[in-house]
Design a protein around this motif. Structure first.
Motif, short mmCIF file in Angstrom:
data_model
loop_
_atom_site.label_atom_id
_atom_site.label_comp_id
_atom_site.label_asym_id
_atom_site.label_seq_id
_atom_site.Cartn_x
_atom_site.Cartn_y
_atom_site.Cartn_z
N ARG A 332 0.82 -1.21 0.00
CA ARG A 332 0.00 0.00 0.00
C ARG A 332 0.86 1.26 0.00
O ARG A 332 0.56 2.24 -0.69
CB ARG A 332 -0.92 0.01 1.23
N ALA A 333 1.97 1.22 0.76
CA ALA A 333 2.83 2.40 0.83
C ALA A 333 3.45 2.73 -0.54
O ALA A 333 3.65 3.91 -0.87
CB ALA A 333 3.93 2.18 1.87
N SER A 334 3.72 1.70 -1.35
CA SER A 334 4.27 1.96 -2.70
C SER A 334 3.20 2.59 -3.57
O SER A 334 3.47 3.49 -4.37
CB SER A 334 4.71 0.68 -3.41
N GLU A 336 0.75 4.35 -2.50
CA GLU A 336 0.53 5.73 -2.03
C GLU A 336 1.58 6.68 -2.57
O GLU A 336 1.29 7.81 -2.94
CB GLU A 336 0.56 5.76 -0.49
N ARG A 436 9.73 -1.82 9.34
CA ARG A 436 8.79 -0.76 9.76
C ARG A 436 8.77 -0.66 11.28
O ARG A 436 8.82 0.43 11.85
CB ARG A 436 7.41 -1.13 9.22
N ARG A 445 8.66 6.97 5.03
CA ARG A 445 7.95 5.77 4.56
C ARG A 445 8.88 4.56 4.62
O ARG A 445 10.09 4.70 4.40
CB ARG A 445 7.55 5.86 3.09
N VAL A 447 8.65 1.14 2.43
CA VAL A 447 7.82 0.54 1.40
C VAL A 447 8.43 -0.76 0.88
O VAL A 447 9.65 -0.95 0.93
CB VAL A 447 7.56 1.49 0.20
#
Ligand code: FAD
Ligand code: MLT
Ligand code: ZN
Length: 536
Positions: A332-334, A336, A436, A445, A447
């Motif tokens: 999801r972070a990528s 985003e 993380r 972030r 990712v």
């Protein structure tokens, strides 16, 4: 949830050209703009025309000699006026010494390494490369071969004042055999340009990567680049049929075979595939090029657990078999970061994980039927929570853009710590989760994205600027983590300067010893790309 069908439009072979994101990375000097003091303190770039990053302060890239104070300059000669006169004779009007002309070639793509090279040479022929190296070896001048300078481990730029040998003018296609699909070209050919030349013949390169607008076949060979087609076509050790290379003493090694089968002794060309310019300068190569597929479809799928990701991957392999051509992963972070920093649009809602599954075949109706039955299956079995399919080229390209531009989008955060590692499939995402937890809110972030088909995860951690705390939390911890699960500390980017201390994490002592012996045998004066690959 219903599967959304973006488009079900078949497209003709000639349209294939527009299918990949063009120029995800342009040549470096064009996206760095000089600050008032001449340093690289601001940058801007444009991704495939429509998406532009606004100017951001990247901060002055520290000299590698300052960043790695433990590194000592080797016992090499320094370039003199006399040397410059000789170079001018060897490559007339192609000797650059103006700082403004060279600074982009001293800094790597990630903006993490900066050398102090003072001369850049631009040979056009193998004979010129040979003359340059013969002279450098005699004088004991260190040299770094440079392709498109898109490498991600600081291997393509000087550490101190090495002479930069830019391969950019060696950009000629030598021959193409349409029947066998064998292309022979000079090492400085840019991947996009090669594909432009191949396309009218219905052929394409066996590899493609996000940096294709700038990276060169010689750089790809020297890093054994992986990329987005590896699941289908394998790596360059299999697809490069021949290499011509100039050795450190200037001798030309002609292993430019175009044969698919040739078991006459040691396969010496393999030495240059992945050796990062440390054993010779690749001047030409022959590459086996597959036919452009007649039909391509891409599905973007959203999953909410990693178990679902693995089940979907397994189902894709079973149900798509010979038409499966890529399985790429984003968390999801990528997703985003490409939305926030590049304003790209994701057609799906928020999910913990995304898979991009590509099929390539010769019969659109057949491939579509297979893909539909896979999608029906994964939805029915609740492996996938949502998805979209594209077959129309511009839609296919938009889906690929989300994945291909993650690296570019991350750069806009400021400082990026990049880790490209292979781990067992069962541990694929654990590294991201553990990282993380470890760095907490100190990072902007954390990712994870990468090539799921090859179990190659790209863990990237961003911060506004370099942070000693974050860096100390990451290294050597990340590499220890990878070694503990018997992974590789470099899946596809190589060792360069940034990973050299971890060579033993993925290689035994005797293996490294043999590598060093090869290096000493082939480059006894150590002039080729020193300080890279091997720890002191
Ligand atoms: P450079 O960066 O100039 O050099 C890389 C290394 O090769 C250096 O050690 C250099 O000394 C040596 N070298 C270059 N040319 C020669 C030569 N002719 N002879 C001998 N040595 C030479 N990599 C992947 O594997 N997969 C990906 O999917 C991928 N995606 C990327 C996406 C982006 C946006 C970016 C910026 C990079 C990506 N990369 C990827 C990394 C990079 O593009 C590859 O490593 C590429 O192969 C480097 O090619 P280059 O021509 O830019 O080489
Ligand atoms: C990719 O797969 O996008 C490239 O290897 C670049 C990166 O690792 O950031
Ligand atoms: Zn990659």
């Amino acid at each position: 949830m219903a599967m959304r069908r973006s488009h079900v439009i078949r497209y003709a072979l000639e349209q294939y050209k527009s299918y990949r994101v063009p120029n995800a990375a342009q040549s470096l000097p064009s996206w760095y703009t000089k600050g008032t003091n001449g340093s690289l303190d601001s940058w801007s770039r444009c991704v495939h025309g429509s998406v532009a990053l606004t100017q951001k302060k990247a901060g002055r890239v520290p000299l590698s000699s300052e960043r790695f104070p433990q590194l000592k300059r080797g016992d090499f000669a320094r370039v003199t006026d006399g040397d410059l006169q000789v170079f001018e004779r060897l490559v007339p009007s192609r000797v650059l010494t103006e700082p403004g002309d060279i600074e982009g070639h001293n800094v790597d793509w990630s903006g993490t390494c900066r050398g102090a090279g003072q001369v850049l040479l631009r040979p056009k022929t193998t004979e010129e490369v040979s003359a340059i190296l013969r002279y450098c070896n005699g004088r004991r001048l260190a040299a770094v071969p440079q392709g498109g300078n898109t490498g991600l481990v600081g291997g393509s730029v000087p550490v101190f004042d090495e002479v930069i040998i830019s391969m950019s003018l060696m950009d000629k296609i030598i021959s193409l055999d349409e029947i066998s699909g064998v292309l022979v070209c000079q090492a400085g050919c840019v991947v996009d340009k090669i594909n432009e030349a191949l396309e009218p013949h219905g052929l394409m390169t066996p590899h493609i990567l996000g940096s294709k607008g700038s990276c060169q076949i010689g750089g790809n060979i020297s890093t054994n680049a992986g990329g987005l087609r590896m699941l289908r076509y394998g790596n360059l050790h299999g697809n490069v049929l021949g290499v011509e290379a100039v050795l450190a003493n200037g001798d030309v090694l002609d292993c430019l075979s175009t044969l698919k089968k040739d078991n006459t002794g040691y396969d010496l060309k393999q030495l240059f595939i992945g050796s990062e310019g440390s054993l010779g300068v690749v001047t030409a190569a022959s590459v086996l090029c597959p036919r452009i597929p007649g039909a391509v479809s891409v599905a973007l799928l959203g999953c909410d657990s990693f178990a679902q990701v693995l089940q979907t991957y397994d189902a894709a392999k079973k149900m798509l078999q010979e038409i499966l051509s890529a399985v790429e992963f984003m968390d999801r972070a990528s997703m985003e970061v490409v939305q926030e920093n590049l304003q790209l649009t994701c057609p799906l809602g928020a999910h913990r994980y995304y898979l991009l599954v590509e099929t390539s075949g010769s019969n659109a109706a057949h491939d579509e039927e297979k893909l539909n039955s896979l999608l029906g299956h994964v939805m029915e079995k609740a492996m996938v929570d949502d998805g979209t399919v594209a077959t129309e080229p511009s839609k296919v390209q938009s889906l690929w853009a989300l994945r291909e531009n993650v690296a570019v989008a991350l750069r806009a955060d400021g400082c990026v710590y990049k880790y490209d590692v292979t781990v067992p499939m069962s541990r694929f995402y654990d590294l991201v989760t553990d990282t993380r937890e470890r760095v907490g809110s100190d990072a902007t972030r954390v990712v994870g994205y990468g090539h799921l088909g090859e179990s190659d995860i790209h863990l990237n951690v961003t911060c506004p600027q370099h942070s000693e705390d974050v860096f100390d939390a990451l290294e050597p911890w990340v590499y220890d983590w990878v070694a503990k699960c018997k992974g590789s500390v470099s899946a596809e980017h190589g060792m360069g300067i940034l990973k050299r201390d971890y060579l033993y994490h993925s290689n035994t002592g005797p293996a490294v010893l043999l590598m060093k012996q090869l290096k000493e045998r082939m480059d006894p004066r150590g002039i080729l790309n020193p300080y890279k690959i091997f720890p002191d």
